[in-house]
Design an enzyme around this catalytic site. Sequence first.
Site, PDB file in Angstrom:
ATOM      1  N   GLU A  36       0.820  -1.208   0.000  1.00 32.44           N
ATOM      2  CA  GLU A  36       0.000   0.000   0.000  1.00 32.44           C
ATOM      3  C   GLU A  36       0.855   1.259   0.000  1.00 32.44           C
ATOM      4  O   GLU A  36       0.424   2.315  -0.466  1.00 32.44           O
ATOM      5  CB  GLU A  36      -0.929  -0.008   1.222  1.00 32.44           C
ATOM      6  N   HIS A  62       7.479 -26.396   1.411  1.00 38.35           N
ATOM      7  CA  HIS A  62       6.821 -27.511   0.721  1.00 38.35           C
ATOM      8  C   HIS A  62       5.734 -27.020  -0.232  1.00 38.35           C
ATOM      9  O   HIS A  62       4.885 -27.796  -0.645  1.00 38.35           O
ATOM     10  CB  HIS A  62       6.229 -28.471   1.757  1.00 38.35           C
ATOM     11  N   LYS A  72     -13.073   1.938  -2.939  1.00 39.91           N
ATOM     12  CA  LYS A  72     -14.056   2.269  -1.900  1.00 39.91           C
ATOM     13  C   LYS A  72     -15.180   3.126  -2.476  1.00 39.91           C
ATOM     14  O   LYS A  72     -16.360   2.923  -2.150  1.00 39.91           O
ATOM     15  CB  LYS A  72     -13.366   3.005  -0.748  1.00 39.91           C
TER      16      LYS A  72
END
Length: 446
Positions: A281, A302, A414
């Site tokens: 961000e 893994h 937003k």
Amino acid sequence: MADILDWTNADLNRLDMAAYEARADEMAARLKQETGAGRLPFLTMPYEAELKAQLADLEGFLKGFDHMLLLGIGGSALGARALQKAFHPGQDQPGHTGRSLWIADNVDAYALAAYMEKLPPEKTVVVTVSKSGGTIETVGQYFIVKEWMRGTLGDDWAKHMLLVTDEKQGFLRGEADGFGIRALPVPDNLGGRYSVLSAVGLIPALFLGMDTDALMAGAREVTAALADPGLDGGKLAAQSAFRLAAWGAALMDKGFAEMIFFTYIPLWASFGDWFAQLWAESLGKEGRGSQPVPAVGVTDQHSVNQMFMDGLRNKACLFLTCPNLPAGPKFPSDLPDQFAYVRGKDFGELIQAEGLGTRMALSESGVPLVEIRLGADSPRQAGKLIGLLGAATILTGWLMGINPLDQPAVELGKRLAKARMNADGLEKEKADLNGFLTADRDLREF
């Protein structure tokens, strides 16, 4: 044991760090200007004394509850979760009977319904965190939980609420004033991803019994020099946060587009998610930046480690270790011959060996790597880590010529979400949304 950075495998010979290190005078002057103007409270922590007093006053209040339900998203939740997982692991273990922190950090109807169905309201405190007081994902949950509390506790509902928001304005500040709800402020100029060592992260930490003073003191060990009015280029050049910033900026210049945060302290795995928001961000702007990739050892050896070591050569790595983790139980001495190499050894030796092997393998595979080696896995070291990575991120942004303190692309999403919910205004966003939704779609069943 000291906390150190190991630069041995940072691949400095391939990078042009000198061009950035030469800007130490410029960066020192900017730090002095910004801290002097009160625009970097993450570094100066001017709120510390008042916050400590507020937390002390709050401690008795919090003792009356067994559960804390935290409503927050992004920086309002990630730091709290990292601290919870690191220093209150019992909640995730069988038979837990102590205090519990529940974090509602998504628009998740299943989870919210479960909290209201299963948490005992009379033993639950609800903490709502939003600096602006207008974050709909958080405030939307507040509306629903408020009604739940009202319906079960009657006139006492407000005594079970705690707000962390702007000191003077916003919807939640109005709620605090109107209903007499306890409230603590989010300091001005303290963005969510930099706010863990404010009331945002320290209220949950206090509730769970962590040493909040040690967390803040650890951060100060790193940030105090950067906020010193006597800072100059020579002093800044000696700071690890500045060297990490120069390394990060130089890596991007050479096409290293991903920054792995590999944690070999298992309980600290959620610090990877906290770092991912911090780095992404802050630096992902104007078509630039590097993608943070959280990973935890040994688990991700893994899985994604195959890509790290044998995929596209565009990855660098911050590698978090602690040589002083618990020894754990010993392996039995009567193991089959094929496992003779661990007979009688401490279980904890295994993660140290795995970490060493992965670190060496990554370096041999051409992944520039800096090891962050902590002397202990304590709150003080967590504070130092938060201070180091936050300061390095700010300085990296400045060296790149971008603003590491805003998040313009996040704000667009937003606004479009609010337009979809038919919020007032936002005419351009509503028109764009209509165009997007009415466009021809390429839809195929699978």
